[in-house]
Design an enzyme around this catalytic site. Structure first.
Site, short mmCIF file in Angstrom:
data_model
loop_
_atom_site.label_atom_id
_atom_site.label_comp_id
_atom_site.label_asym_id
_atom_site.label_seq_id
_atom_site.Cartn_x
_atom_site.Cartn_y
_atom_site.Cartn_z
N MET A 33 23.74 45.44 -52.17
CA MET A 33 23.80 45.11 -53.59
C MET A 33 22.64 44.22 -54.02
SD MET A 33 27.94 44.54 -53.91
CE MET A 33 28.18 43.90 -52.24
N LYS B 218 33.57 50.25 -60.22
CA LYS B 218 32.94 49.47 -59.14
C LYS B 218 31.52 49.96 -58.86
CE LYS B 218 36.60 46.99 -58.40
NZ LYS B 218 36.65 45.60 -58.87
N ASP C 212 36.56 54.44 -55.97
CA ASP C 212 35.39 53.82 -56.56
C ASP C 212 34.41 54.87 -57.05
OD1 ASP C 212 36.47 51.38 -55.92
OD2 ASP C 212 35.22 51.04 -54.15
#
Length: 523
Positions: free
Chosen positions: A169, A60, A38
């Site tokens: 996130m 990602k 990632d």
């Protein structure tokens, strides 16, 4: 003929610091043949990977284009079926918002062998590194972890009842998160902490309340971040180092401002496989390190001369090894030819420098001679034996080696057999992170540990017209060298030198940089 059976390891990289990865993860990375990783994986973690490993970045990163999950699944299956040891390196833990289910199902369907390796999730590491406990007998008897990538999908009415919330996130949706929490009854005075780049040298922390955190972070890029909401945030004041308590309600970096290299961005130009140790030294002194490999270490164009010398080892009086690379490559080839250290019985060994001596000791051998000042050119002057009719084996880099050293030995009657043991080549491209830092004049110090790194650095810079057309970008940059030969190259190719180590080692170079920064800041 069938390919050997491959295997896929879904490995948790932890929050970003190599020291926070598991021992199992370190071992697997060092044996990887294919790496699929990632975008949030740190460069130091990638340096654990063998130089021969194929590296495939699949994105990602929030808000930026990423490889489709279906394509990632296909890559895992394809390389596994080719018989490769494949590492699927994921940030944090593979089973915490790591989208591992889809990949595992694809591997099972294709009949591929796999194993999941746990990692430390940033949901747990970020609050800990910030001095915030997620549980407390009074303030927090439970906590919940969630992704706020899609805040509308969360059950906010239930979540506000939980004492401590950990949100991943959520940086791009901070305003929505705050609005939802207050809408459903959470007090505006509820403490909140936002931790960006957890576990990295540039980690930052914002502390506030639901009523003021949006204003505090206005205009800041918060991703990637971990958000902690709850009364436990107040405990940080009592659990961090006393000198940090006055930083409450302001952005805080984990780099202690008292460290000698705090605020300095240092470019390291060593080979990717060898830069971690030096980078660690600089980071421990508070520096932000950017690695720009200017060397690629590989096998020589032919093993024939070294193989021939190994077959006649008993005819040599001395073996001279002038670098860590020479030691490693010589003993790797010795083993490849079915021999070991016992083959060196009766042969004396001279090495140059502490690091080379340490490398030799890792093969259970002690050097018979280390010249003073740790420079190869002092070998002849201080050599302990009569060189007349002395036969010396000198495994070295294939090109750009020490011709003067060989001439001086030969002039004193020695027979020197030079054999290429490895190549040190220039990388094809400049590291994009390093290039961006140089172009934006974000680098304070550039370090060089060999003349070859200076030469290759200049070749790489020529690929960037913005830098190669002018040397103005070097005006305010400190050039730091490990020793006299490297310093000559800095003068000749870069036109300047600011720091030279007194002791020609990485420790000596670090110490010299610390002294220079202290003197520079006092001007």
């Amino acid at each position: 003929m069938k390919n050997p059976k491959g295997k896929v390891y879904l490995v948790g990289a932890g929050p970003g610091d190599c020291n926070l990865m598991t021992v199992r993860s370190h071992k697997l990375l060092s044996q990887a043949e294919v790496l699929i990783y990632d975008a949030l994986i740190d460069i130091p973690q990638l340096e654990l990977i063998p130089a021969t490993c194929r590296k495939i970045e699949v994105g990602k990163r929030g808000g930026q284009p990423s490889t489709q999950q279906q394509e990632i699944n296909r890559l895992l299956v394809e390389h596994c079926k080719l018989g490769k040891q494949v590492i699927r390196l994921k940030s944090g833990d593979p089973f915490i918002f790591g989208r591992s289910s889809s990949e595992i199902q694809a591997l099972i369907t294709a009949g591929c062998d796999f194993e999941v390796i746990a990692g430390i999730s940033s949901a747990l590491a970020a609050p800990l590194l910030a001095g915030i406990p997620l549980t407390d007998p009074v303030m927090s008897r439970c906590f919940a972890v969630m992704s706020a990538h899609e805040p509308d999908a969360l059950e906010w009415e239930a979540l506000v009842q939980i004492e401590t919330l950990v949100i991943l996130m959520g940086g791009r949706n901070l305003s929505e998160i705050i609005w939802q929490l207050q809408k459903h009854g959470r007090s505006p005075e509820t403490p909140i902490a936002i931790i960006r780049d957890c576990g990295r040298p540039e980690q930052q922390i914002w502390l506030g309340t639901l009523s003021n955190i949006v204003q505090q972070t206005a205009g800041q890029s918060l991703s990637p971040c971990v958000i902690i909401i709850g009364e436990v945030v107040r405990l940080r004041e009592y659990l961090i180092q006393p000198e940090s308590t006055n930083m409450i309600d302001t952005p805080v970096t984990t780099n202690n401002s008292q460290l000698p290299l705090a605020g300095q961005t240092i470019l390291v130009t060593r080979a990717a496989s060898q830069s971690a140790e030096f980078s660690d030294r600089l980071q421990q002194q508070g520096a932000r390190v950017i690695e720009m490999p200017a060397l690629v270490i590989g096998p020589p164009s032919t093993w024939e001369p070294l193989d021939s010398a190994i077959a006649q080892l008993s005819s040599f009086h001395w073996l001279i090894l002038t670098s860590h690379n020479a030691v490693d490559c010589f003993f790797q080839r010795l083993q490849a030819k079915g021999k070991d250290a016992r083959s060196l019985f009766g042969i004396k060994i001279a090495v140059v420098g502490k690091k080379t001596a340490e490398s030799l000791r890792s093969h259970s051998l002690q050097p018979d001679f280390i010249p003073p000042n740790f420079v190869a050119d002092s070998l002849v002057e201080n050599f302990p034996d009569n060189l007349q009719n002395c036969k010396i084996l000198f495994p070295r880099v294939e090109s750009g080696g020490r011709e003067v050293l060989v001439k001086e030995f030969t002039a004193k009657g020695a027979q020197v057999i030079e054999v290429p043991a490895y190549q040190s080549c220039c990388p094809e491209t400049i590291d994009p992170i390093a290039l961006s830092a140089l172009q934006n004049q974000a680098v304070n110090i550039i370090t060089f540990a060999s003349s070859k790194t200076v030469q290759n650095f200049c070749k790489l810079i020529e690929q960037s017209p913005e830098l190669s057309r002018s040397q103005d970008w070097l005006t305010n940059v400190c050039i730091a060298s490990i020793g006299p030969e490297t310093s000559k190259s800095c003068y000749n190719l870069l036109g300047k030198l600011d720091v030279e180590a007194k002791e020609y080692t990485l420790d000596g170079l670090t110490e010299a940089i610390v002294e220079w920064v202290a003197e520079y800041q006092n001007l």
